[in-house]
Design an enzyme around this catalytic site. Sequence first.
Site, PDB file in Angstrom:
ATOM      1  NE  ARG A  72     -66.793  -7.330  21.232  1.00  0.00           N
ATOM      2  CZ  ARG A  72     -67.772  -7.013  20.405  1.00  0.00           C
ATOM      3  NH1 ARG A  72     -68.775  -6.286  20.859  1.00  0.00           N
ATOM      4  NH2 ARG A  72     -67.760  -7.388  19.145  1.00  0.00           N
ATOM      5  CE  LYS A 177     -58.864   3.999   5.826  1.00  0.00           C
ATOM      6  NZ  LYS A 177     -59.497   4.138   4.587  1.00  0.00           N
ATOM      7  CG  HIS A 207     -52.291   1.495   5.217  1.00  0.00           C
ATOM      8  ND1 HIS A 207     -53.595   1.679   5.579  1.00  0.00           N
ATOM      9  CD2 HIS A 207     -52.304   1.093   3.940  1.00  0.00           C
ATOM     10  CE1 HIS A 207     -54.370   1.381   4.555  1.00  0.00           C
ATOM     11  NE2 HIS A 207     -53.620   1.027   3.545  1.00  0.00           N
ATOM     12  CE  LYS A 211     -50.054   2.025  -0.404  1.00  0.00           C
ATOM     13  NZ  LYS A 211     -50.004   0.569  -0.379  1.00  0.00           N
ATOM     14  CD  GLU A 245     -60.215   0.918  -3.638  1.00  0.00           C
ATOM     15  OE1 GLU A 245     -60.246  -0.193  -3.096  1.00  0.00           O
ATOM     16  OE2 GLU A 245     -60.841   1.891  -3.224  1.00  0.00           O
ATOM     17  CG  ASP A 264     -62.945   4.224   2.006  1.00  0.00           C
ATOM     18  OD1 ASP A 264     -62.570   3.777   3.104  1.00  0.00           O
ATOM     19  OD2 ASP A 264     -62.713   3.630   0.930  1.00  0.00           O
ATOM     20  CG  HIS A 269     -55.468   6.721   1.921  1.00  0.00           C
ATOM     21  ND1 HIS A 269     -54.850   6.494   3.121  1.00  0.00           N
ATOM     22  CD2 HIS A 269     -56.384   5.736   1.774  1.00  0.00           C
ATOM     23  CE1 HIS A 269     -55.384   5.411   3.674  1.00  0.00           C
ATOM     24  NE2 HIS A 269     -56.319   4.945   2.878  1.00  0.00           N
ATOM     25  CE  LYS A 369     -64.661   0.950  -2.117  1.00  0.00           C
ATOM     26  NZ  LYS A 369     -63.359   0.275  -2.013  1.00  0.00           N
ATOM     27  CE  LYS A 374     -54.465  -2.044  -5.649  1.00  0.00           C
ATOM     28  NZ  LYS A 374     -55.220  -1.065  -4.881  1.00  0.00           N
TER      29      LYS A 374
HETATM   30  P1  NDP Z   1     -62.976  -6.201  12.231  1.00  0.00           P
HETATM   31  O1  NDP Z   1     -64.323  -5.794  11.773  1.00  0.00           O
HETATM   32  O2  NDP Z   1     -62.441  -7.534  11.829  1.00  0.00           O
HETATM   33  O3  NDP Z   1     -62.967  -6.020  13.811  1.00  0.00           O
HETATM   34  C1  NDP Z   1     -61.853  -6.323  14.624  1.00  0.00           C
HETATM   35  C2  NDP Z   1     -62.332  -6.862  15.953  1.00  0.00           C
HETATM   36  O4  NDP Z   1     -62.993  -5.837  16.656  1.00  0.00           O
HETATM   37  C3  NDP Z   1     -63.320  -7.990  15.813  1.00  0.00           C
HETATM   38  O5  NDP Z   1     -62.675  -9.222  15.693  1.00  0.00           O
HETATM   39  C4  NDP Z   1     -64.111  -7.878  17.090  1.00  0.00           C
HETATM   40  O6  NDP Z   1     -63.457  -8.605  18.107  1.00  0.00           O
HETATM   41  C5  NDP Z   1     -64.004  -6.418  17.457  1.00  0.00           C
HETATM   42  N1  NDP Z   1     -65.295  -5.774  17.219  1.00  0.00           N
HETATM   43  C6  NDP Z   1     -66.055  -5.806  16.112  1.00  0.00           C
HETATM   44  N2  NDP Z   1     -67.168  -5.074  16.261  1.00  0.00           N
HETATM   45  C7  NDP Z   1     -67.112  -4.567  17.503  1.00  0.00           C
HETATM   46  C8  NDP Z   1     -67.955  -3.729  18.254  1.00  0.00           C
HETATM   47  N3  NDP Z   1     -69.082  -3.244  17.755  1.00  0.00           N
HETATM   48  N4  NDP Z   1     -67.578  -3.413  19.501  1.00  0.00           N
HETATM   49  C9  NDP Z   1     -66.434  -3.871  20.014  1.00  0.00           C
HETATM   50  N5  NDP Z   1     -65.588  -4.678  19.355  1.00  0.00           N
HETATM   51  C10 NDP Z   1     -65.927  -5.009  18.110  1.00  0.00           C
HETATM   52  O7  NDP Z   1     -61.998  -5.025  11.819  1.00  0.00           O
HETATM   53  P2  NDP Z   1     -60.599  -5.106  11.111  1.00  0.00           P
HETATM   54  O8  NDP Z   1     -59.737  -6.053  11.840  1.00  0.00           O
HETATM   55  O9  NDP Z   1     -60.802  -5.273   9.661  1.00  0.00           O
HETATM   56  O10 NDP Z   1     -60.078  -3.598  11.278  1.00  0.00           O
HETATM   57  C11 NDP Z   1     -59.800  -3.051  12.527  1.00  0.00           C
HETATM   58  C12 NDP Z   1     -59.665  -1.550  12.386  1.00  0.00           C
HETATM   59  O11 NDP Z   1     -58.679  -1.253  11.424  1.00  0.00           O
HETATM   60  C13 NDP Z   1     -60.929  -0.854  11.902  1.00  0.00           C
HETATM   61  O12 NDP Z   1     -61.012   0.401  12.518  1.00  0.00           O
HETATM   62  C14 NDP Z   1     -60.716  -0.679  10.402  1.00  0.00           C
HETATM   63  O13 NDP Z   1     -61.412   0.444   9.908  1.00  0.00           O
HETATM   64  C15 NDP Z   1     -59.215  -0.464  10.362  1.00  0.00           C
HETATM   65  N6  NDP Z   1     -58.604  -0.873   9.110  1.00  0.00           N
HETATM   66  C16 NDP Z   1     -58.676  -2.183   8.685  1.00  0.00           C
HETATM   67  C17 NDP Z   1     -58.057  -2.570   7.525  1.00  0.00           C
HETATM   68  C18 NDP Z   1     -58.072  -4.009   7.072  1.00  0.00           C
HETATM   69  O14 NDP Z   1     -57.375  -4.304   6.070  1.00  0.00           O
HETATM   70  N7  NDP Z   1     -58.788  -4.904   7.711  1.00  0.00           N
HETATM   71  C19 NDP Z   1     -57.305  -1.593   6.696  1.00  0.00           C
HETATM   72  C20 NDP Z   1     -57.280  -0.266   7.233  1.00  0.00           C
HETATM   73  C21 NDP Z   1     -57.914   0.062   8.402  1.00  0.00           C
HETATM   74  P3  NDP Z   1     -64.248  -9.192  19.371  1.00  0.00           P
HETATM   75  O15 NDP Z   1     -65.652  -9.429  18.960  1.00  0.00           O
HETATM   76  O16 NDP Z   1     -63.492 -10.445  19.676  1.00  0.00           O
HETATM   77  O17 NDP Z   1     -64.102  -8.153  20.413  1.00  0.00           O
END
Ligand code: NDP
Length: 514
Positions: A72, A177, A207, A211, A245, A264, A269, A369, A374
Amino acid sequence: MDETTAHITAQAIRKTEEITAHCVLTQRPAPCALVIFGASGDLTARKLMPALYNLACNGGLPEAYTITGAARTDLSTDQFRTRMREAMSTQDNFDTALWDQIESRLFYQQLDYDESQGFGALKTMLDNQREEFSTRDNRIFYLATPPTVYEAIATRLGQVGLTHEKASSFARIVVEKPFGRDLPSARHLDITLDAHFAEHQIFRIDHYLAKETIQNILMFRFANSIFEPVWNRQYIEYVTCASSEQLGVEHRAGYYEQAGVLRDMFQNHMMQILALVAAEPPSLFAADRVRDEKSKVYRSLRPFAPERLRDDLILGQYGPGTMNGKAVLGYRQEPDVAPNSKTPTFAMMRVWVDNWRWQGVPFHIMSGKRLREKITRIVVQFREVPHSMFRDVLGQDIAGNRLVMDIHPENSISLTFQTKAPGAKPCLSPVTMSFDFATGSGEGLDAYEKVLLDCMLGDQMLFWRQDSVELCWGFLTPILELCEECGDVREHLHPYSAGSWGPPPALEMVNTLF
Ligand code: NDP
């Protein structure tokens, strides 16, 4: 080293290098366009881009590819490229020439999930990329967004005709997930995805499964004839699978307050680890054969009756404590956590797999946690010898053999057995034989590299299939409901100090790890 030994060693090293080169990359994926939704977020910058860059380093990307970020946030392609370059430039040995090549195939499309307009523009962009970069009609849509928008994305992709596959092309969707928060919501998500994608197009990521050491469990069990005959109730006393963790809830309180440790860690996992240890041998090392066997394990899990909650489930929540010499907050003091929160940050569950192989063998599954160390570890404890001829002479009990698979941060396998301690007096001493992956056959792929590569190759082996997702939710949902409804259990959410090994009632089971 004499000449013969040196020759043999050199041959062995060459062999290992050959095997490693063969194992790292066997096949180059077909041309494709990768679209990452939520590309302005943490996962894209921290995991996905580095994984794509590393794949490019070792020839794992298709010859023809494009990467399009979509979100967005209003960004131009140039601004997105600058963001990604900044995020990537902190990488070790960052190769700017290689990044320049990747960057020339990097694009950005701003869109709103509630409107088709942005998705129409995305389709036009992908059609242009097909002409300019020869990506054919092969498309992968990676949902790196909160799950709340999965439905909208799948629907809009369907509406603009991006989910359709021709005989010579593919359209795949990659879902992170959590896959729902209970059985009904998992089914609802599936119905939504199903409306636009067939099961072979849906890649549900865990993920953990990617591993190296997790993948090794099946190899270890089924490529060696010496372990399988003893891998059952006759020889195994118990199995413990743990993932502890040191980190607390960090900045994820909003999510974690709703999820807790069971959603979680257990729903994904820990259940995967359990299945890999308990599964029957698949007839073929092929995605659906392996996933069939995992589903059979989930089908065999003994349901949790309310009276078992006290004996077979210990929940905990960390309080203030000391980690690595530093004072840390308790869970309820963390930002955005309710001061009276009852969300568990620790769980130890005794699970029974009701089938012929595992009848009567407890599986202790633990995760938490703010624990002392870890570690992700699987312990297979073998039974003591049925009769000890040494007991009277030595006055010693003989501990059963123990197999330990360390998954993180160590990557090793060790087997403990008894030997005669040197000396005139007969005396037994346990010794450990170890294999460390670090000294084995070179570096493998990081989990996200493997996931992205397999998705491009269309190999679903390491991805969840819907029946397994539902079976696991079917097992866990009644437990979650009992915990959430039953004030009694909630009141027995055991506190533990940050930096400890968890709540005192769990320590007996935790000790089985060491
Ligand atoms: P973020 O919270 O950083 O969200 C990613 C992007 O999604 C944001 O930059 C935003 O982009 C968009 N977003 C956030 N909230 C909303 C909303 N309510 N409606 C629509 N778009 C939204 O998430 P992550 O990048 O950390 O993770 C992405 C996915 O991966 C999640 O489902 C998370 O559970 C999963 N995940 C993440 C991990 C990690 O290490 N980060 C590890 C394992 C899983 P914009 O506003 O530009 O649209």
